[in-house]
Design a protein around this motif. Structure first.
Motif, PDB file in Angstrom:
ATOM      1  N   CYS A 135       3.036 -71.325  20.539  1.00 57.32           N
ATOM      2  CA  CYS A 135       2.867 -70.409  19.398  1.00 57.32           C
ATOM      3  C   CYS A 135       2.282 -71.130  18.184  1.00 57.32           C
ATOM      4  CB  CYS A 135       4.200 -69.762  19.017  1.00 57.32           C
ATOM      5  SG  CYS A 135       4.827 -68.605  20.244  1.00 57.32           S
ATOM      6  N   VAL A 136       2.775 -72.330  17.906  1.00 52.78           N
ATOM      7  CA  VAL A 136       2.265 -73.101  16.766  1.00 52.78           C
ATOM      8  C   VAL A 136       0.809 -73.485  17.005  1.00 52.78           C
ATOM      9  CG1 VAL A 136       2.556 -75.212  15.405  1.00 52.78           C
ATOM     10  CG2 VAL A 136       4.559 -73.893  16.081  1.00 52.78           C
ATOM     11  N   ARG A 137       0.442 -73.774  18.271  1.00 54.87           N
ATOM     12  CA  ARG A 137      -0.958 -74.091  18.578  1.00 54.87           C
ATOM     13  C   ARG A 137      -1.859 -72.881  18.327  1.00 54.87           C
ATOM     14  NH1 ARG A 137      -2.215 -78.794  19.464  1.00 54.87           N
ATOM     15  NH2 ARG A 137      -4.313 -78.402  20.168  1.00 54.87           N
ATOM     16  N   VAL A 138      -1.371 -71.697  18.654  1.00 54.97           N
ATOM     17  CA  VAL A 138      -2.146 -70.481  18.394  1.00 54.97           C
ATOM     18  C   VAL A 138      -2.347 -70.313  16.893  1.00 54.97           C
ATOM     19  CG1 VAL A 138      -2.113 -67.960  18.528  1.00 54.97           C
ATOM     20  CG2 VAL A 138      -1.508 -69.319  20.539  1.00 54.97           C
ATOM     21  N   VAL A 139      -1.283 -70.514  16.114  1.00 58.65           N
ATOM     22  CA  VAL A 139      -1.400 -70.435  14.653  1.00 58.65           C
ATOM     23  C   VAL A 139      -2.382 -71.488  14.152  1.00 58.65           C
ATOM     24  CG1 VAL A 139      -0.144 -70.763  12.479  1.00 58.65           C
ATOM     25  CG2 VAL A 139       0.870 -69.406  14.309  1.00 58.65           C
ATOM     26  N   LYS A 140      -2.314 -72.685  14.722  1.00 57.43           N
ATOM     27  CA  LYS A 140      -3.251 -73.760  14.346  1.00 57.43           C
ATOM     28  C   LYS A 140      -4.686 -73.343  14.609  1.00 57.43           C
ATOM     29  CE  LYS A 140      -4.962 -76.536  16.898  1.00 57.43           C
ATOM     30  NZ  LYS A 140      -6.359 -76.691  17.416  1.00 57.43           N
ATOM     31  N   ASN A 141      -4.923 -72.712  15.750  1.00 56.64           N
ATOM     32  CA  ASN A 141      -6.276 -72.263  16.080  1.00 56.64           C
ATOM     33  C   ASN A 141      -6.770 -71.196  15.110  1.00 56.64           C
ATOM     34  OD1 ASN A 141      -6.474 -74.014  18.271  1.00 56.64           O
ATOM     35  ND2 ASN A 141      -5.690 -72.510  19.718  1.00 56.64           N
ATOM     36  N   VAL A 142      -5.866 -70.286  14.714  1.00 60.64           N
ATOM     37  CA  VAL A 142      -6.224 -69.240  13.753  1.00 60.64           C
ATOM     38  C   VAL A 142      -6.552 -69.861  12.391  1.00 60.64           C
ATOM     39  CG1 VAL A 142      -5.326 -67.256  12.457  1.00 60.64           C
ATOM     40  CG2 VAL A 142      -4.927 -67.426  14.925  1.00 60.64           C
ATOM     41  N   ILE A 143      -5.697 -70.766  11.924  1.00 57.53           N
ATOM     42  CA  ILE A 143      -5.924 -71.417  10.626  1.00 57.53           C
ATOM     43  C   ILE A 143      -7.194 -72.268  10.678  1.00 57.53           C
ATOM     44  CG2 ILE A 143      -4.986 -73.076   8.952  1.00 57.53           C
ATOM     45  CD1 ILE A 143      -3.517 -70.435   8.908  1.00 57.53           C
ATOM     46  N   GLU A 144      -7.422 -72.929  11.801  1.00 56.96           N
ATOM     47  CA  GLU A 144      -8.625 -73.754  11.944  1.00 56.96           C
ATOM     48  C   GLU A 144      -9.889 -72.895  11.852  1.00 56.96           C
ATOM     49  OE1 GLU A 144      -9.689 -77.601  14.614  1.00 56.96           O
ATOM     50  OE2 GLU A 144      -9.007 -75.839  15.742  1.00 56.96           O
ATOM     51  N   LYS A 145      -9.882 -71.737  12.522  1.00 49.13           N
ATOM     52  CA  LYS A 145     -11.033 -70.837  12.467  1.00 49.13           C
ATOM     53  C   LYS A 145     -11.201 -70.279  11.055  1.00 49.13           C
ATOM     54  CE  LYS A 145     -14.359 -69.015  14.752  1.00 49.13           C
ATOM     55  NZ  LYS A 145     -15.450 -69.886  15.183  1.00 49.13           N
ATOM     56  N   ALA A 146     -10.107 -69.910  10.412  1.00 49.14           N
ATOM     57  CA  ALA A 146     -10.182 -69.406   9.039  1.00 49.14           C
ATOM     58  C   ALA A 146     -10.722 -70.474   8.092  1.00 49.14           C
ATOM     59  CB  ALA A 146      -8.802 -68.932   8.576  1.00 49.14           C
ATOM     60  N   THR A 147     -10.354 -71.719   8.330  1.00 51.35           N
ATOM     61  CA  THR A 147     -10.855 -72.833   7.510  1.00 51.35           C
ATOM     62  C   THR A 147     -12.361 -72.987   7.693  1.00 51.35           C
ATOM     63  OG1 THR A 147      -8.726 -73.952   7.669  1.00 51.35           O
ATOM     64  CG2 THR A 147     -10.612 -75.310   7.065  1.00 51.35           C
ATOM     65  N   GLU A 148     -12.817 -72.881   8.943  1.00 53.59           N
ATOM     66  CA  GLU A 148     -14.257 -72.958   9.202  1.00 53.59           C
ATOM     67  C   GLU A 148     -14.999 -71.841   8.472  1.00 53.59           C
ATOM     68  OE1 GLU A 148     -14.900 -72.892  13.426  1.00 53.59           O
ATOM     69  OE2 GLU A 148     -13.730 -74.733  13.739  1.00 53.59           O
ATOM     70  N   ILE A 149     -14.475 -70.619   8.537  1.00 48.31           N
ATOM     71  CA  ILE A 149     -15.115 -69.476   7.860  1.00 48.31           C
ATOM     72  C   ILE A 149     -15.112 -69.685   6.348  1.00 48.31           C
ATOM     73  CG2 ILE A 149     -14.863 -67.007   7.379  1.00 48.31           C
ATOM     74  CD1 ILE A 149     -13.797 -66.748  10.311  1.00 48.31           C
ATOM     75  N   LYS A 150     -13.993 -70.169   5.817  1.00 47.95           N
ATOM     76  CA  LYS A 150     -13.905 -70.424   4.373  1.00 47.95           C
ATOM     77  C   LYS A 150     -14.914 -71.483   3.946  1.00 47.95           C
ATOM     78  CE  LYS A 150     -11.043 -72.967   1.265  1.00 47.95           C
ATOM     79  NZ  LYS A 150     -11.900 -74.070   1.287  1.00 47.95           N
ATOM     80  N   ASP A 151     -15.010 -72.568   4.708  1.00 49.14           N
ATOM     81  CA  ASP A 151     -15.970 -73.631   4.391  1.00 49.14           C
ATOM     82  C   ASP A 151     -17.398 -73.109   4.449  1.00 49.14           C
ATOM     83  OD1 ASP A 151     -13.900 -75.412   4.025  1.00 49.14           O
ATOM     84  OD2 ASP A 151     -14.123 -76.389   5.980  1.00 49.14           O
ATOM     85  N   GLU A 152     -17.676 -72.248   5.428  1.00 45.13           N
ATOM     86  CA  GLU A 152     -18.998 -71.658   5.553  1.00 45.13           C
ATOM     87  C   GLU A 152     -19.307 -70.759   4.355  1.00 45.13           C
ATOM     88  OE1 GLU A 152     -20.548 -68.931   8.910  1.00 45.13           O
ATOM     89  OE2 GLU A 152     -20.015 -70.835   9.858  1.00 45.13           O
ATOM     90  N   ASN A 153     -18.325 -69.945   3.946  1.00 41.65           N
ATOM     91  CA  ASN A 153     -18.504 -69.046   2.811  1.00 41.65           C
ATOM     92  C   ASN A 153     -18.641 -69.821   1.509  1.00 41.65           C
ATOM     93  OD1 ASN A 153     -18.492 -66.717   4.326  1.00 41.65           O
ATOM     94  ND2 ASN A 153     -16.300 -66.329   4.034  1.00 41.65           N
ATOM     95  N   ASP A 154     -17.976 -70.959   1.404  1.00 36.72           N
ATOM     96  CA  ASP A 154     -18.085 -71.775   0.180  1.00 36.72           C
ATOM     97  C   ASP A 154     -19.501 -72.328   0.010  1.00 36.72           C
ATOM     98  OD1 ASP A 154     -15.472 -71.296  -0.448  1.00 36.72           O
ATOM     99  OD2 ASP A 154     -14.729 -73.261   0.222  1.00 36.72           O
ATOM    100  N   LEU A 155     -20.214 -72.503   1.124  1.00 41.86           N
ATOM    101  CA  LEU A 155     -21.562 -73.046   1.061  1.00 41.86           C
ATOM    102  C   LEU A 155     -22.606 -71.984   0.714  1.00 41.86           C
ATOM    103  CD1 LEU A 155     -21.523 -75.451   4.157  1.00 41.86           C
ATOM    104  CD2 LEU A 155     -21.382 -76.081   1.727  1.00 41.86           C
ATOM    105  N   THR A 156     -22.273 -70.711   0.954  1.00 42.05           N
ATOM    106  CA  THR A 156     -23.238 -69.647   0.620  1.00 42.05           C
ATOM    107  C   THR A 156     -23.094 -69.239  -0.838  1.00 42.05           C
ATOM    108  OG1 THR A 156     -21.620 -68.091   1.558  1.00 42.05           O
ATOM    109  CG2 THR A 156     -23.569 -68.587   2.871  1.00 42.05           C
ATOM    110  N   VAL A 157     -24.236 -68.891  -1.415  1.00 40.65           N
ATOM    111  CA  VAL A 157     -24.249 -68.522  -2.838  1.00 40.65           C
ATOM    112  C   VAL A 157     -24.347 -67.036  -2.974  1.00 40.65           C
ATOM    113  CG1 VAL A 157     -25.500 -68.756  -5.021  1.00 40.65           C
ATOM    114  CG2 VAL A 157     -25.287 -70.691  -3.446  1.00 40.65           C
TER     115      VAL A 157
END
Length: 157
Positions: A135-157
């Motif tokens: 269960c914690v690994r699933v949460v980790k995967n969700v947070i990891e994907k959300a982090t990737e999306i956030k980092d991607e959005n931070d780069l767009t203007v």
């Protein structure tokens, strides 16, 4: 249902984590006599009729390994709560902390699976710890994907 603010929830979690540090320290002190007492109940608690000093030593080592993993998981959890308190949730560090917690849970599950040789009921704890790790690994995967999306959005203007 009782609902408290997220700030109060994080503070409460930090306090509970601190209390857990104390509990783990107490458990560490009393572990040898507890293990010895548990091994003296053949047929009721243990799955073996007779236990030797080697058995006692192996179970005690496993118990201290479990304690070490619990302490490590608590440290990682405490650090993660500090990340949440600082509003630094979607970061690589948070993902790494969650990953560590999941591996600690899986390690606990594997050790309890080995302890099934001595204690039949440890199979139930092993299953629960392994499921928690999943269960914690699933949460980790969700947070990891959300982090990737956030980092991607931070780069767009």
């Amino acid at each position: 249902m009782l609902k408290i603010s997220s700030t109060a929830s994080v503070k409460l979690s930090l306090v509970i984590s601190g209390v857990f540090f104390g509990v783990l320290a107490g458990v560490g002190i009393f572990l040898p006599p507890v293990v010895k007492a548990l091994l003296k109940f053949p047929g009721e608690i243990t799955s073996r009729v007779e236990t030797t000093n080697t058995d006692y030593l192996l179970v005690l080592i496993a118990a201290y390994l479990l304690l070490l993993l619990a302490l490590l998981a608590n440290i990682l959890l405490f650090t993660l709560l500090l990340q949440v308190k600082g509003e630094n949730i979607f970061s690589k560090k948070s993902v790494s902390l969650i990953r560590g917690i999941s591996w600690c849970s899986i390690g606990v599950g594997l050790i309890f699976a080995l302890l099934t040789y001595y204690f039949t009921l440890s199979s139930v704890i092993a299953f629960a710890a392994l499921f928690l790790g999943l269960c914690v690994r699933v949460v980790k995967n969700v947070i990891e994907k959300a982090t990737e999306i956030k980092d991607e959005n931070d780069l767009t203007v």
